[in-house]
Design a protein around this motif. Structure first.
Motif, PDB file in Angstrom:
ATOM      1  N   ASP A   1      16.508 -12.885  25.673  1.00 62.88           N
ATOM      2  CA  ASP A   1      15.639 -12.891  24.495  1.00 62.88           C
ATOM      3  C   ASP A   1      15.753 -14.171  23.679  1.00 62.88           C
ATOM      4  O   ASP A   1      14.748 -14.772  23.311  1.00 62.88           O
ATOM      5  CB  ASP A   1      15.999 -11.717  23.564  1.00 62.88           C
ATOM      6  CG  ASP A   1      15.622 -10.381  24.161  1.00 62.88           C
ATOM      7  OD1 ASP A   1      14.778 -10.353  25.075  1.00 62.88           O
ATOM      8  OD2 ASP A   1      16.179  -9.358  23.714  1.00 62.88           O
ATOM      9  N   GLU A   2      16.988 -14.555  23.390  1.00 65.23           N
ATOM     10  CA  GLU A   2      17.138 -15.687  22.474  1.00 65.23           C
ATOM     11  C   GLU A   2      16.520 -16.963  23.051  1.00 65.23           C
ATOM     12  O   GLU A   2      15.842 -17.701  22.345  1.00 65.23           O
ATOM     13  CB  GLU A   2      18.609 -15.923  22.124  1.00 65.23           C
ATOM     14  CG  GLU A   2      18.726 -17.044  21.110  1.00 65.23           C
ATOM     15  CD  GLU A   2      20.101 -17.200  20.488  1.00 65.23           C
ATOM     16  OE1 GLU A   2      21.088 -16.694  21.086  1.00 65.23           O
ATOM     17  OE2 GLU A   2      20.179 -17.833  19.430  1.00 65.23           O
ATOM     18  N   ALA A   3      16.742 -17.206  24.350  1.00 60.00           N
ATOM     19  CA  ALA A   3      16.185 -18.390  24.990  1.00 60.00           C
ATOM     20  C   ALA A   3      14.655 -18.299  25.005  1.00 60.00           C
ATOM     21  O   ALA A   3      13.947 -19.288  24.754  1.00 60.00           O
ATOM     22  CB  ALA A   3      16.725 -18.529  26.409  1.00 60.00           C
ATOM     23  N   PHE A   4      14.140 -17.111  25.270  1.00 55.85           N
ATOM     24  CA  PHE A   4      12.694 -16.894  25.307  1.00 55.85           C
ATOM     25  C   PHE A   4      12.068 -17.178  23.940  1.00 55.85           C
ATOM     26  O   PHE A   4      11.135 -17.980  23.814  1.00 55.85           O
ATOM     27  CB  PHE A   4      12.420 -15.453  25.742  1.00 55.85           C
ATOM     28  CG  PHE A   4      10.965 -15.099  25.844  1.00 55.85           C
ATOM     29  CD1 PHE A   4      10.158 -15.668  26.821  1.00 55.85           C
ATOM     30  CD2 PHE A   4      10.397 -14.173  24.972  1.00 55.85           C
ATOM     31  CE1 PHE A   4       8.807 -15.339  26.914  1.00 55.85           C
ATOM     32  CE2 PHE A   4       9.047 -13.842  25.061  1.00 55.85           C
ATOM     33  CZ  PHE A   4       8.252 -14.420  26.030  1.00 55.85           C
ATOM     34  N   PHE A   5      12.624 -16.558  22.909  1.00 60.95           N
ATOM     35  CA  PHE A   5      12.080 -16.751  21.560  1.00 60.95           C
ATOM     36  C   PHE A   5      12.204 -18.206  21.116  1.00 60.95           C
ATOM     37  O   PHE A   5      11.323 -18.746  20.457  1.00 60.95           O
ATOM     38  CB  PHE A   5      12.818 -15.852  20.560  1.00 60.95           C
ATOM     39  CG  PHE A   5      12.602 -14.379  20.774  1.00 60.95           C
ATOM     40  CD1 PHE A   5      11.352 -13.872  21.126  1.00 60.95           C
ATOM     41  CD2 PHE A   5      13.655 -13.475  20.605  1.00 60.95           C
ATOM     42  CE1 PHE A   5      11.152 -12.503  21.308  1.00 60.95           C
ATOM     43  CE2 PHE A   5      13.459 -12.109  20.788  1.00 60.95           C
ATOM     44  CZ  PHE A   5      12.207 -11.617  21.128  1.00 60.95           C
ATOM     45  N   MET A   6      13.320 -18.829  21.497  1.00 67.64           N
ATOM     46  CA  MET A   6      13.554 -20.219  21.107  1.00 67.64           C
ATOM     47  C   MET A   6      12.483 -21.132  21.713  1.00 67.64           C
ATOM     48  O   MET A   6      11.971 -22.017  21.037  1.00 67.64           O
ATOM     49  CB  MET A   6      14.947 -20.639  21.580  1.00 67.64           C
ATOM     50  CG  MET A   6      15.445 -21.922  20.997  1.00 67.64           C
ATOM     51  SD  MET A   6      15.710 -21.750  19.232  1.00 67.64           S
ATOM     52  CE  MET A   6      17.484 -21.610  19.219  1.00 67.64           C
ATOM     53  N   HIS A   7      12.123 -20.887  22.975  1.00 70.96           N
ATOM     54  CA  HIS A   7      11.050 -21.683  23.582  1.00 70.96           C
ATOM     55  C   HIS A   7       9.737 -21.468  22.834  1.00 70.96           C
ATOM     56  O   HIS A   7       9.064 -22.423  22.459  1.00 70.96           O
ATOM     57  CB  HIS A   7      10.884 -21.327  25.064  1.00 70.96           C
ATOM     58  CG  HIS A   7      11.918 -21.946  25.953  1.00 70.96           C
ATOM     59  ND1 HIS A   7      12.128 -23.306  25.998  1.00 70.96           N
ATOM     60  CD2 HIS A   7      12.807 -21.396  26.823  1.00 70.96           C
ATOM     61  CE1 HIS A   7      13.110 -23.571  26.855  1.00 70.96           C
ATOM     62  NE2 HIS A   7      13.533 -22.423  27.365  1.00 70.96           N
ATOM     63  N   LEU A   8       9.382 -20.215  22.609  1.00 74.66           N
ATOM     64  CA  LEU A   8       8.108 -19.940  21.929  1.00 74.66           C
ATOM     65  C   LEU A   8       8.089 -20.547  20.528  1.00 74.66           C
ATOM     66  O   LEU A   8       7.069 -21.094  20.087  1.00 74.66           O
ATOM     67  CB  LEU A   8       7.861 -18.427  21.820  1.00 74.66           C
ATOM     68  CG  LEU A   8       7.741 -17.625  23.115  1.00 74.66           C
ATOM     69  CD1 LEU A   8       7.386 -16.173  22.789  1.00 74.66           C
ATOM     70  CD2 LEU A   8       6.711 -18.214  24.065  1.00 74.66           C
ATOM     71  N   ALA A   9       9.208 -20.454  19.841  1.00 72.55           N
ATOM     72  CA  ALA A   9       9.295 -20.982  18.472  1.00 72.55           C
ATOM     73  C   ALA A   9       9.136 -22.501  18.456  1.00 72.55           C
ATOM     74  O   ALA A   9       8.915 -23.097  17.405  1.00 72.55           O
ATOM     75  CB  ALA A   9      10.611 -20.566  17.823  1.00 72.55           C
ATOM     76  N   ASN A  10       9.268 -23.124  19.615  1.00 78.34           N
ATOM     77  CA  ASN A  10       9.066 -24.576  19.736  1.00 78.34           C
ATOM     78  C   ASN A  10       7.818 -24.914  20.555  1.00 78.34           C
ATOM     79  O   ASN A  10       7.704 -25.999  21.116  1.00 78.34           O
ATOM     80  CB  ASN A  10      10.311 -25.228  20.342  1.00 78.34           C
ATOM     81  CG  ASN A  10      11.470 -25.216  19.362  1.00 78.34           C
ATOM     82  OD1 ASN A  10      11.495 -26.007  18.426  1.00 78.34           O
ATOM     83  ND2 ASN A  10      12.412 -24.293  19.534  1.00 78.34           N
TER      84      ASN A  10
END
Ligand code: PHE
Ligand code: CO
Length: 259
Positions: free
Chosen positions: A90-99
Motif C-alpha cells: 500500500d505505502e509504495a502504491f500510494f506514494m507513487h500515485l501521490a507523485n
C-alpha cells in the motif's frame, strides 16, 4: 498470498525496468488478441474520456513501451508510468500515485487466462487504467486519491479507502448523454463484465454515495452485484475532496454493508 511477479530486481519503491526487448512474440500476440477483443466492445460501453485517450496511445500492435507513453502522458497531465513486478505494498502504491506516477505491472497473463485473471497484469493495468490518466480531471482525482491513501494509512482506514477505489477506479460506471458507460479499469479490461455492467438487468446500479462506497464490502472473484454510478469525473473529484478523517471516525462505528 504469494505473488507471481519477480520482486528480486525491484528498487526500494518497487519500480523495475520494463525490459521491453525481453517480451516474446507470443506475448505481443496475446496482448493484441486481448486488445482486439476489448476494442470491439469499448465503442459501445466505455466512457468518452477513455475512448478519446486510447486513440493517442496506439497500443494495438503489442505490449506498449512504457517510456514512450510516459512521455506523452507527462506532457498532457504530468503523469508517468512506472514499471512494477506486480501488486506492491500500500505505502509504495500510494506514494507513487501521490507523485503522479502510475504503477503498471510488467508481466502478461498466460493464454489460458485470456478471459479471467486474479492479479492485475500489464493488459489490465495499461488498457484499463492508463488511458484515463490523459483526462485532466481524472488525473487530478487519482493524485488526490494517492495523497488520501497515505493519510488513510496514518488513520488506519486503508480498508475503507480501498472499497472506494474498488467501486470507482476499478468498477465505476458513469451516466453520460449516450447512456450508461464504464470508466472502471476492471470493467474496461474485462471481456465479459464490461457489457454485463452496462446492460445486464441483474446488478444494482446506485447513484454514487461516498459513505456507502466506503462501507460496502466487495468480492474479487465474480461479477459485481452492485455498481456505483457517477455523473462525471468532476463529481468524483468534488465529492471525494472533503477531509475523510471525521468520515472514517463516524463510519468505523457502523457495520459494513454486504456487496
Ligand atoms: N479527501 C480525502 C481525504 O481527505 C482523500 C481522497 C481524495 C480520497 C480523492 C479519495 C479520492 O482523505
Ligand atoms: Co486495477
Amino acid at each position: 498470498m504469494s505473488l507471481r511477479g519477480d520482486y528480486n530486481l525491484a528498487a526500494s519503491d518497487y519500480s523495475v525496468e520494463q525490459d521491453w526487448n525481453a517480451y516474446r512474440g507470443e506475448e505481443h500476440a496475446l496482448f493484441r488478441r486481448l486488445y482486439d477483443r476489448q476494442s470491439k466492445l469499448v465503442p459501445r460501453y466505455a466512457c468518452a474520456e477513455w475512448i478519446e485517450a486510447i486513440a493517442e496511445l496506439d497500443a494495438g500492435s503489442g505490449i506498449p513501451r512504457f517510456d514512450l507513453v510516459s512521455r506523452k502522458l507527462k506532457t498532457k497531465t504530468g503523469w508517468e508510468i512506472v514499471a512494477v513486478p506486480g501488486l506492491i505494498p500500500d505505502e509504495a502504491f500510494f506514494m507513487h500515485l501521490a507523485n503522479r506516477r502510475f504503477p503498471v505491472t510488467v508481466w502478461l497473463r498466460k493464454p489460458e487466462e485470456f478471459d479471467y485473471i486474479v492479479e492485475p497484469d500489464v493488459f489490465h493495468d495499461f488498457f484499463g487504467h492508463v488511458p484515463l490518466l490523459f483526462d485532466a480531471v481524472y488525473a487530478d482525482h487519482m493524485h488526490e486519491y494517492g495523497k488520501g491513501g497515505l493519510k488513510a494509512m496514518r488513520l488506519d482506514a486503508v480498508k475503507m479507502l480501498a472499497r472506494l477505489y474498488w467501486y470507482t477506479i476499478e468498477f465505476g460506471l458513469m451516466k453520460t448523454p449516450a447512456g450508461l458507460r464504464a470508466y472502471g479499469a476492471g470493467l474496461l479490461s474485462s471481456g465479459g463484465e464490461l457489457a454485463h455492467s452496462v446492460t445486464d438487468p441483474a446488478p444494482k446500479r446506485l447513484a454514487f454515495d461516498l459513505e456507502k462506497a466506503l462501507r460496502t464490502e466487495y468480492r474479487v472473484d465474480r461479477y459485481q452485484s452492485t455498481y456505483f454510478v457517477i455523473d462525471s469525473f468532476a463529481q468524483l473529484l468534488r465529492e471525494t475532496a472533503p477531509d475523510f478523517a471525521p468520515i472514517y471516525d463516524r463510519l468505523r462505528a457502523l457495520p459494513t454493508l454486504a456487496p
